[in-house]
Design a protein around this motif. Structure first.
Motif, short mmCIF file in Angstrom:
data_model
loop_
_atom_site.label_atom_id
_atom_site.label_comp_id
_atom_site.label_asym_id
_atom_site.label_seq_id
_atom_site.Cartn_x
_atom_site.Cartn_y
_atom_site.Cartn_z
N ILE A 78 19.04 -18.02 57.73
CA ILE A 78 20.26 -17.30 58.07
C ILE A 78 21.35 -17.62 57.06
N ASN A 79 21.45 -18.88 56.68
CA ASN A 79 22.44 -19.29 55.69
C ASN A 79 22.19 -18.63 54.34
N GLU A 80 20.91 -18.53 53.97
CA GLU A 80 20.56 -17.88 52.71
C GLU A 80 20.96 -16.40 52.73
N ASN A 81 20.75 -15.75 53.87
CA ASN A 81 21.13 -14.34 53.99
C ASN A 81 22.64 -14.17 53.90
N ALA A 82 23.38 -15.11 54.48
CA ALA A 82 24.84 -15.06 54.38
C ALA A 82 25.28 -15.25 52.93
N THR A 83 24.60 -16.16 52.23
CA THR A 83 24.90 -16.38 50.81
C THR A 83 24.61 -15.12 50.00
N GLN A 84 23.49 -14.46 50.33
CA GLN A 84 23.14 -13.22 49.64
C GLN A 84 24.21 -12.16 49.82
N MET B 26 17.34 -12.68 69.48
CA MET B 26 16.35 -11.61 69.39
C MET B 26 16.43 -10.89 68.04
N VAL B 27 17.66 -10.70 67.57
CA VAL B 27 17.85 -10.10 66.25
C VAL B 27 17.15 -10.94 65.18
N ASN B 28 17.31 -12.25 65.29
CA ASN B 28 16.67 -13.14 64.32
C ASN B 28 15.16 -12.97 64.33
N TYR C 64 28.91 -3.61 52.93
CA TYR C 64 28.51 -4.99 52.72
C TYR C 64 29.57 -5.99 53.19
N LYS C 65 30.82 -5.58 53.25
CA LYS C 65 31.83 -6.47 53.84
C LYS C 65 31.57 -6.61 55.34
N ASN C 66 31.18 -5.51 55.99
CA ASN C 66 30.81 -5.60 57.40
C ASN C 66 29.57 -6.46 57.58
N LEU C 67 28.62 -6.29 56.68
CA LEU C 67 27.40 -7.08 56.73
C LEU C 67 27.69 -8.56 56.57
N LEU C 68 28.63 -8.89 55.68
CA LEU C 68 29.00 -10.29 55.47
C LEU C 68 29.58 -10.88 56.75
N LYS C 69 30.42 -10.13 57.43
CA LYS C 69 30.97 -10.61 58.70
C LYS C 69 29.86 -10.87 59.71
N ILE C 70 28.90 -9.98 59.74
CA ILE C 70 27.81 -10.12 60.70
C ILE C 70 26.95 -11.34 60.39
N THR C 71 26.62 -11.54 59.13
CA THR C 71 25.77 -12.68 58.79
C THR C 71 26.49 -14.00 59.05
N LEU D 225 20.05 -3.42 62.09
CA LEU D 225 19.99 -2.59 60.91
C LEU D 225 20.60 -3.29 59.72
N PHE D 226 21.76 -3.91 59.93
CA PHE D 226 22.43 -4.60 58.82
C PHE D 226 21.55 -5.68 58.23
N LEU D 227 20.99 -6.52 59.08
CA LEU D 227 20.22 -7.66 58.58
C LEU D 227 18.90 -7.22 57.98
N PHE D 228 18.32 -6.17 58.55
CA PHE D 228 17.07 -5.67 57.99
C PHE D 228 17.28 -5.16 56.57
N VAL D 229 18.37 -4.40 56.37
CA VAL D 229 18.69 -3.90 55.03
C VAL D 229 18.96 -5.05 54.08
N LEU D 230 19.63 -6.09 54.58
CA LEU D 230 19.93 -7.24 53.74
C LEU D 230 18.65 -7.89 53.24
#
Length: 566
Positions: free
Chosen positions: A261-267, A248-250, A180-187, A7-12
């Motif tokens: 993945i790196n771009e999503n973390a940067t985002q 699988m998430v990827n 988004y802080k949680n999302l950042l940890k996940i990415t 869910l986190f990554l999809f929203v991102l």
């Protein structure tokens, strides 16, 4: 789904798109049959073709011998634009009173070398804003000194409206910051585990040709053999099952390599440290005073056309193609208005637009000859809406039509503020009569006719237009994409207004607005309300007109109204 990562990554991924409802579909990636549907459905006529389009082809087919229309300038207030695109380059507005790059304000309009328009987000060092605050962040920052830790009975009566908005903004800021802080940890976690997972899976798949189904099967076997798997503690990060789960998430969010993945973390890092950061103020690099209206700040660079910058241009390029793509070059697409000229005015970046920039862009458009202003952007707060209202009235006084996309939140804008708007959302009447708010419909003549992402409102959305799977111009090497969003429904109306005025210039902005609303197509359908799963209402209840844009009908009505005035 196997984990909370999904869910986190999809929203991102959705968030990282500029303003559209979802990521564009590359036309090269779909079948030939689907291409035709995506390219042309919105231009078709319901009676002739069975598609709920805008009847554009029907009008042009019946008016091949009509006298040449006059040029109409449409200001597109948006991102930067790819002004060199093959389908747009001949239809970009040129300021006839300005001498190219002589460093002089030749026409004395307050903007130096504004040959093709203006970039209000240009910085002092010649760059441009990429990331900026959300408006609720600015709202909290502005009112913190007066309202922070105060209760309502401590607030002067005159400040209560701003205090209530402050509390709403503060609540959203807190919620989004935690999220988004949680999302950042996940990415960041994904970055660590991706390489480990890839190396571990090579033992089983030397060619790295595994599918999602194969990973899923392997995951289930591991879970059976290792009942402790899935606890998500730090010592389990490198557990083989956890690595499979991460891979699988990827797959599920279409992250196929480390670069993405790196771009999503940067985002996500930029969202936390820029969009949501009270201490980050993008205005400093522009060098203006954000508390005052003024001319001349920014730069004349409306199109940075090089690798790495193209995503900054894409939104405006898509919008402009719908309005004014060349109809006579036998390539790409055909815009709605044959002789429309696009005036690019750049105010958008990753974040919310400033009311100052919205205001000054509208005034620039009016002062420099635009007849229609397309605004395919929006936000839930407005720090200086009084500035924008005055600009709307200024446009009305000068007979300029304003077209705005209703937004992609899927909510009722009669109940939830969404700006810019001709409504102050305080119970007072609309501030002007030259503003059209446009929702999005799909090509599906069923209960999903209204796009699930589209905002709606019996009072504050005027009509609907096609906004799903719209084939249009895109940035980089003369490309085209299919994209979705109310951002693409708005320019359908702007293009139609340009077509009307190009043949019937004696009409007023108010008359053009009423013609567009009255001439639309009514559909007798029960549709699902966007912010619900199964609640159905008549389609006519979701907008003021209850209709869908129809170019053919609008042109016929415009001819009658124009003749009656003559």
């Amino acid at each position: 789904m196997k984990s909370s990562y999904n869910l986190f990554l999809f929203v991102l991924l959705l968030f990282s798109g500029c303003k559209s409802a979802k990521q564009p579909i590359l036309i090269s990636d779909i079948s030939q049959n689907s291409k035709k549907i995506l390219q042309y459905w919105y231009q078709k006529d319901y009676d002739q073709d069975g598609n709920p389009g805008i009847s554009l082809d029907k009008w042009y087919a019946q008016n091949k011998n009509k006298p040449k229309s006059k040029n109409i300038t449409v200001a597109v207030i948006d991102t930067q634009i790819d002004k060199n695109h093959e389908d747009l380059k001949d239809n970009i507005w040129i300021n006839p009173k300005e001498i190219v790059n002589n460093g002089i304000d030749d026409d004395h309009n307050g903007y130096i070398d504004d040959i093709n328009g203006w970039n209000f987000t240009g910085t002092k060092n010649g760059g441009y804003i990429v990331w900026g605050n959300f408006e609720y962040v600015r709202f909290v920052r502005m009112w913190n000194p007066l309202f922070k830790n105060k209760i309502e009975n401590e607030i002067p009566v005159k400040d209560l409206p701003n205090y209530k908005e402050y509390l709403r903004a503060e609540k959203i800021l807190k919620e989004k910051t935690i999220y988004y802080k949680n999302l950042l940890k996940i990415t960041k976690h994904c970055m660590v585990t991706y390489s480990l997972a890839k190396d571990s899976l090579k033992h089983y798949f030397p060619k790295e040709d595994y599918t999602y189904q194969e990973l899923d099967s392997m995951y289930k076997k591991h879970k059976i053999n290792n009942k402790t798997f899935g606890q998500r503690s730090d010592d389990k990060d490198t557990d083989f099952g956890t690595l499979i789960d991460g891979m699988m998430v990827n797959f599920e969010v279409n992250q196929k390599d480390f670069k993405q993945i790196n771009e999503n973390a940067t985002q996500s890092d930029s969202v936390v440290n820029k969009n949501l950061n009270l201490n980050y103020n993008e205005r400093i690099s522009i060098g203006d005073n954000p508390d005052f209206l003024e001319k001349g700040y920014g730069t004349n660079n409306i199109s940075i056309n090089k690798e790495g910058y193209r995503n900054i241009q894409n939104h405006s390029t898509e919008v402009s193609g719908i309005i004014a793509a060349n109809r006579n070059n036998n390539i790409g697409i055909k815009g709605i208005a044959e002789n429309a000229k696009i005036m690019p005015l750049c105010i958008s970046f990753s974040g919310d637009e400033h009311d100052k920039d919205i205001t000054m862009a509208i005034r620039y458009a009016v002062d420099n000859g635009a007849k229609i202003i397309n605004m395919s952007f929006g936000k839930e707060f407005s720090l200086h809406k009084e500035w924008v209202f005055e600009a709307f009235k200024y446009a009305e006084e000068h007979n300029v039509l304003l077209v705005h996309c209703a937004g992609n939140n899927g909510f009722n804008v009669d109940e939830n503020p969404y700006y810019p708007s001709d409504n102050s959302f305080n119970g007072t009447k609309e501030v002007c009569n030259n503003f059209i708010n446009v929702g999005s419909i799909s090509s599906r003549l069923d209960s999903t006719f209204v796009s699930t992402f589209s905002n709606y409102g019996k009072q504050n959305v005027d009509l609907f237009a096609p906004g799903e799977e719209i084939y249009t111009t895109s940035t980089g090497n003369n490309t085209y994409v299919s994209d979705s969003g109310t951002s693409l429904a708005g320019p359908m109306v702007s293009g139609t207004a340009a077509l009307i005025w190009s043949y019937y210039p004696n009409l007023t902005a108010t008359e053009v607005k009423q013609i567009i609303l009255d001439s639309g197509t009514a559909y007798d359908l029960e549709v699902i309300v966007p912010d619900t799963t199964d609640k159905k209402v008549p389609f006519s209840e979701l907008s003021k007109s209850g209709k869908v844009l129809n170019v053919y009908n609008a042109m016929q009505m415009a001819e009658k109204v124009s003749k009656h005035k003559s």
